[in-house]
Design a protein around this motif. Structure first.
Motif, PDB file in Angstrom:
ATOM      1  N   THR A  74       0.903  -1.203   0.202  1.00 48.34           N
ATOM      2  CA  THR A  74      -0.148  -0.165   0.083  1.00 48.34           C
ATOM      3  C   THR A  74       0.923   1.087  -0.194  1.00 48.34           C
ATOM      4  O   THR A  74       0.186   2.306  -0.301  1.00 48.34           O
ATOM      5  CB  THR A  74      -0.845  -0.064   1.133  1.00 48.34           C
ATOM      6  OG1 THR A  74      -0.188  -0.127   2.597  1.00 48.34           O
ATOM      7  CG2 THR A  74      -1.746  -1.255   1.283  1.00 48.34           C
ATOM      8  N   ILE A  75       2.401   1.094   0.323  1.00 45.36           N
ATOM      9  CA  ILE A  75       3.365   2.265   0.267  1.00 45.36           C
ATOM     10  C   ILE A  75       3.886   2.106  -1.149  1.00 45.36           C
ATOM     11  O   ILE A  75       4.362   1.472  -1.451  1.00 45.36           O
ATOM     12  CB  ILE A  75       4.163   2.121   1.300  1.00 45.36           C
ATOM     13  CG1 ILE A  75       3.330   2.351   2.504  1.00 45.36           C
ATOM     14  CG2 ILE A  75       5.168   3.240   1.104  1.00 45.36           C
ATOM     15  CD1 ILE A  75       4.383   2.332   3.731  1.00 45.36           C
ATOM     16  N   ASN A  76       3.345   3.345  -2.008  1.00 47.15           N
ATOM     17  CA  ASN A  76       3.704   3.198  -3.270  1.00 47.15           C
ATOM     18  C   ASN A  76       5.068   3.589  -3.361  1.00 47.15           C
ATOM     19  O   ASN A  76       5.919   3.509  -4.241  1.00 47.15           O
ATOM     20  CB  ASN A  76       2.867   4.083  -4.382  1.00 47.15           C
ATOM     21  CG  ASN A  76       1.405   3.488  -4.553  1.00 47.15           C
ATOM     22  OD1 ASN A  76       1.312   2.368  -4.203  1.00 47.15           O
ATOM     23  ND2 ASN A  76       0.417   4.286  -4.456  1.00 47.15           N
ATOM     24  N   PHE A  77       5.533   4.425  -2.613  1.00 50.50           N
ATOM     25  CA  PHE A  77       6.808   5.069  -2.597  1.00 50.50           C
ATOM     26  C   PHE A  77       7.423   5.020  -1.218  1.00 50.50           C
ATOM     27  O   PHE A  77       7.073   5.442  -0.323  1.00 50.50           O
ATOM     28  CB  PHE A  77       7.030   6.512  -3.127  1.00 50.50           C
ATOM     29  CG  PHE A  77       6.302   6.687  -4.627  1.00 50.50           C
ATOM     30  CD1 PHE A  77       6.997   6.210  -5.570  1.00 50.50           C
ATOM     31  CD2 PHE A  77       5.025   7.006  -4.606  1.00 50.50           C
ATOM     32  CE1 PHE A  77       6.588   6.482  -6.679  1.00 50.50           C
ATOM     33  CE2 PHE A  77       4.657   7.320  -6.070  1.00 50.50           C
ATOM     34  CZ  PHE A  77       5.406   6.853  -6.861  1.00 50.50           C
ATOM     35  N   LEU A  78       8.594   4.202  -1.053  1.00 54.62           N
ATOM     36  CA  LEU A  78       9.270   4.190   0.185  1.00 54.62           C
ATOM     37  C   LEU A  78      10.591   5.002   0.062  1.00 54.62           C
ATOM     38  O   LEU A  78      11.539   4.689  -0.751  1.00 54.62           O
ATOM     39  CB  LEU A  78       9.936   2.560   0.334  1.00 54.62           C
ATOM     40  CG  LEU A  78      10.509   2.480   1.865  1.00 54.62           C
ATOM     41  CD1 LEU A  78       9.518   2.668   2.843  1.00 54.62           C
ATOM     42  CD2 LEU A  78      11.150   0.787   1.837  1.00 54.62           C
ATOM     43  N   GLY A  79      10.810   5.859   1.162  1.00 55.21           N
ATOM     44  CA  GLY A  79      11.864   6.731   0.985  1.00 55.21           C
ATOM     45  C   GLY A  79      13.168   6.356   1.594  1.00 55.21           C
ATOM     46  O   GLY A  79      13.460   5.147   1.961  1.00 55.21           O
ATOM     47  N   ASP A  80      14.326   7.328   1.469  1.00 46.82           N
ATOM     48  CA  ASP A  80      15.657   6.880   2.021  1.00 46.82           C
ATOM     49  C   ASP A  80      15.499   6.965   3.307  1.00 46.82           C
ATOM     50  O   ASP A  80      15.433   8.199   4.127  1.00 46.82           O
ATOM     51  CB  ASP A  80      16.497   8.142   1.314  1.00 46.82           C
ATOM     52  CG  ASP A  80      17.902   7.692   1.469  1.00 46.82           C
ATOM     53  OD1 ASP A  80      18.137   6.577   1.912  1.00 46.82           O
ATOM     54  OD2 ASP A  80      18.765   8.773   1.495  1.00 46.82           O
ATOM     55  N   PRO A  81      16.271   5.816   4.028  1.00 48.73           N
ATOM     56  CA  PRO A  81      16.269   5.819   5.543  1.00 48.73           C
ATOM     57  C   PRO A  81      17.414   6.470   6.226  1.00 48.73           C
ATOM     58  O   PRO A  81      18.464   6.712   5.196  1.00 48.73           O
ATOM     59  CB  PRO A  81      16.510   4.371   5.757  1.00 48.73           C
ATOM     60  CG  PRO A  81      17.071   3.705   4.466  1.00 48.73           C
ATOM     61  CD  PRO A  81      16.466   4.523   3.235  1.00 48.73           C
ATOM     62  N   GLN A  82      17.122   7.453   7.036  1.00 49.43           N
ATOM     63  CA  GLN A  82      18.070   8.408   7.741  1.00 49.43           C
ATOM     64  C   GLN A  82      18.329   8.273   9.153  1.00 49.43           C
ATOM     65  O   GLN A  82      17.291   8.086   9.606  1.00 49.43           O
ATOM     66  CB  GLN A  82      17.988   9.614   7.305  1.00 49.43           C
ATOM     67  CG  GLN A  82      18.091   9.809   5.749  1.00 49.43           C
ATOM     68  CD  GLN A  82      18.095  11.458   5.455  1.00 49.43           C
ATOM     69  OE1 GLN A  82      18.727  12.139   6.073  1.00 49.43           O
ATOM     70  NE2 GLN A  82      17.526  11.787   4.377  1.00 49.43           N
ATOM     71  N   LEU A  83      19.596   7.931   9.709  1.00 49.66           N
ATOM     72  CA  LEU A  83      19.741   7.980  11.158  1.00 49.66           C
ATOM     73  C   LEU A  83      19.813   9.395  11.627  1.00 49.66           C
ATOM     74  O   LEU A  83      20.126  10.275  11.176  1.00 49.66           O
ATOM     75  CB  LEU A  83      21.154   7.559  11.451  1.00 49.66           C
ATOM     76  CG  LEU A  83      21.618   7.655  12.651  1.00 49.66           C
ATOM     77  CD1 LEU A  83      20.700   6.580  13.703  1.00 49.66           C
ATOM     78  CD2 LEU A  83      23.350   7.208  12.926  1.00 49.66           C
ATOM     79  N   ALA A  84      19.000   9.529  12.749  1.00 48.94           N
ATOM     80  CA  ALA A  84      18.760  10.953  13.472  1.00 48.94           C
ATOM     81  C   ALA A  84      19.633  10.759  14.735  1.00 48.94           C
ATOM     82  O   ALA A  84      20.296   9.797  14.982  1.00 48.94           O
ATOM     83  CB  ALA A  84      17.155  10.967  13.633  1.00 48.94           C
TER      84      ALA A  84
END
Length: 672
Positions: A74-84
């Motif tokens: 259902t998620i059409n676009f998965l973003g870039d994972p980033q460390l916070a």
């Protein structure tokens, strides 16, 4: 039945985006993947997030550690994972067809394996705030110690009665407890206000969702009201000195020096100043302020007197009678100089001006028996100033006469007579600059020509032979005197000719020249060496006669063999040796006949046999009875006379062999 993960197309073109991110402890790698499902599986997009264990070991083991920790259709676009900075990993995702319909998702425990990493979706609704599927920056931010709880104070210094904000962050903190609680707005929130009356170090104990409790500390400096602001008096100091700045001060006051360079502390009321080694006189200015005072800044100026620089110049190597100029470029005006040595009386004899910056050194003309070392010390001073004296030394090594290299022998190479081998040694290798010698070769009637250098510490060098009568020597350069050479050697040259076809030879050789230092103890002696054997086989060289001091020899034919190689060895009285070129003769064997003939058909002595007859084709045989009558004749004998028709008795024979050195004759007994 295939799972959604297995139905993702393996075509690289069907995976149009992938991002990656490291866990806070750098042991896990997260990779986001956007792929298409084949039409047979219903089509559409499939968003996936994989985890790799970087601590698994080899690259193959890391690849094998891949886990699928999240996937969604259902998620059409998965973003870039980033460390916070809080030690968590965030990634955005768009649901439905609207790219702007995005939410912020979080991995709460990215250090944990598999599902224990605790992925939470939709923690923040980004609708209307994200222009794309990516977080605000596409470049990964690196946070130091994001895996640990950290604490900070803003500002870090306050005046009494002021407040600062304390913050605990990072490491996945959930709840905190601050200690001491005195002077805090709350001891259980992550960002309390602090208003202590004195400088206080706060400790925060943080409970974490994904690990054991962690602790961090932060110090909040509280400055007392400052009533005194004294930077000190202006003064003159020497380069390299250590002085203390400041005067009277208020205990507990918050002071600040600017600039802080060269100071032991920019916040101490009376810091130490390490005066830099300036090349020229200069002025350092420091300004003192206080954080909790209504006083005007105070300034102190220090005039730095540059330390005089003693420049004696580089260490030198010299020869007797040389003139050298010591010292480097003169320093600034007002500097005085003084040259000394361990032996003070030598100063007036060697230096033209012992108080000049660059005096001339005149060395004695008489060469020393060995290397002599002078160590000169230069002292530079600036009278009437606070600058300290400086001292430096320069070493001058006066080379004594080096020993000449010893060329021990020049022999023709035993494996290649077109090359010669020079054996040598040097009594004091350290006396030769660069550690090399130069071999030189002079062909007969020519001049010496330098060859590639060889190491002084070596023992032998092989060179192309320059022909009969050539001379060889070794030269050392860059010395005192400028060069030295060894004695000149001319190797042995052996010549000769056969005196008969059986190997007798007349040999002659040149006298060995080069052992001039060996002559007083006795003459050079010569030994003839021979190597004998049949064709294709040769033995070692062995002495076949001592020629003494003669250079000619008549050598008889060898007892065996058809191939003989000769060398001549010259030996000096002290045992040094040199070998000549090889000289090889190939000779014919003797003819040898047996003196018994028993023509009875038993296979032994049935015919008159002459050994080595095949070496002399066309050999004629004549056989006579005791009265001189010819009983057999053959112009090309083939070892086939069987005394046919002759009675038993004694017969005489004669062989005429073309090319043989003599006429062979003898007798044979015919037995029946």
């Amino acid at each position: 039945m295939l799972t959604d993960a297995e139905r993702v197309s393996t075509n690289p073109l069907d995976h149009f985006y992938a991002g990656l991110c490291f866990s806070p402890d750098n042991k896990k790698l997260y990779v986001s993947r956007q792929g298409f499902r084949p039409f047979s599986a219903g089509g559409g997009l499939l968003s996936q997030l994989y985890q790799y264990d970087l601590a698994a070991g080899s690259p193959d083991a890391i690849r094998a550690s891949r886990l699928l920790i999240f996937q969604d259709t259902t998620i059409n676009f998965l973003g870039d994972p980033q460390l916070a900075i809080d030690g968590k990993i965030y990634f955005s995702g768009a649901r439905g067809r609207a790219i702007r319909d995005t939410t912020l998702n979080v991995i709460n425990c990215p250090n944990n394996r598999g599902a224990a990493c605790d992925i939470r979706l939709g923690v923040v609704d980004l609708r209307g705030r994200a222009a794309s599927i990516l977080l605000p920056t596409q470049n990964q931010a690196l946070f130091r110690n994001a895996n640990q709880v950290q604490a900070s104070a803003n500002p870090g210094l306050v005046c009494r009665g002021d407040t600062a904000r304390l913050v605990a962050y990072g490491g996945g903190t959930t709840t905190v407890r601050w200690s001491p609680a005195t002077g805090l707005s709350s001891d259980t929130v992550q960002a309390p206000l602090a208003f202590p009356s004195v400088t206080t170090t706060y400790t925060v104990i943080a409970q974490r969702r994904c690990g054991p409790p962690d602790t961090a500390r932060v110090t909040l400096v509280v400055g007392a009201p400052v009533a005194l602001l004294n930077a000190g008096r202006d003064t003159t100091v020497s380069a390299g000195a250590v002085v203390r700045l400041g005067g009277a001060f208020t205990p507990g006051g918050a002071y600040q020096w600017a600039p802080g360079r060269y100071l032991s502390s920019a916040r101490a009321p009376r810091p130490l100043l390490r005066v830099p080694n300036a090349r020229r006189d200069t002025v350092l200015t420091y300004v003192l302020t206080a954080s909790c005072a209504a006083l005007r800044p105070d300034t102190v100026r220090l005039t730095v007197q540059a330390r005089p620089v003693a420049v004696p110049g580089p260490d030198r190597a010299a020869c007797p009678a040389d003139t050298l100029r010591l010292g480097g470029a003169p320093a600034r005006t007002g500097t005085t100089y003084r040259w000394t040595t361990a032996g003070r009386p030598l100063i007036g004899q060697l230096l033209d001006a012992p108080t000049a910056a660059r005096p001339l050194l005149r060395l004695p003309a008489r060469p020393p028996g060995q290397d002599t070392v002078y160590v000169f010390t230069l002292t530079a001073s600036r009278p009437g100033t606070a600058a300290r004296d400086s001292m430096a030394t320069v070493t001058v090594r006066v080379a004594g006469p080096p020993p000449a290299p010893r060329l021990l022998a020049v022999s023709v190479d035993t494996t290649d007579q077109n090359r010669v081998v020079l054996t040598y040694d040097v009594p004091r290798p350290a006396a030769f600059p660069g550690g090399v010698l130069v071999p030189e070769v002079r062909p007969a009637g020519g001049v010496f020509v330098a060859q590639p250098p060889v190491p002084v510490a070596g023992s032998a060098v092989t060179l192309p032979a320059a022909g009969p009568g050539a001379a060889y020597r070794l030269r050392g350069t860059g010395l005192c005197p400028p060069e030295v050479v060894s004695t000149t050697h001319r190797p042995l040259t052996l010549t000769g000719l056969l005196t008969d076809s059986l190997g007798g030879a007349a040999l002659r050789w040149s006298a060995y020249v080069g052992w001039a230092d060996a002559q007083p103890s006795g003459p050079v002696r010569y030994t003839l060496l021979a190597q004998t054997g049949d064709e294709g086989a040769a033995g070692a060289f062995a002495p076949v006669g001592v020629a003494g001091t003669d250079t000619v020899r008549q050598q008889p034919a060898p007892a065996t063999g058809r191939r003989t190689t000769y060398r001549v060895r010259a030996t000096a009285p002290d045992g040094r040796r040199a070998d000549s070129n090889p000289l090889t003769f190939t000779t014919a064997p003797r003819l040898l006949a047996y003196n018994i003939l028993t023509p009875d058909g038993d296979g032994r002595n049935d015919a008159f046999v002459v050994e080595n007859l095949v070496r002399y084709p066309g050999t004629g045989l004549r056989v006579y009875n005791r009265w001189g009558g010819e009983v057999f004749r053959a112009d090309d004998y083939r070892n086939d006379w069987r005394a046919e028709g002759l009675a038993a008795g004694l017969y005489y024979w004669r062989l005429t062999a073309p090319g043989a050195p003599q006429l062979y004759k003898g007798w044979v007994q015919v037995v029946r």
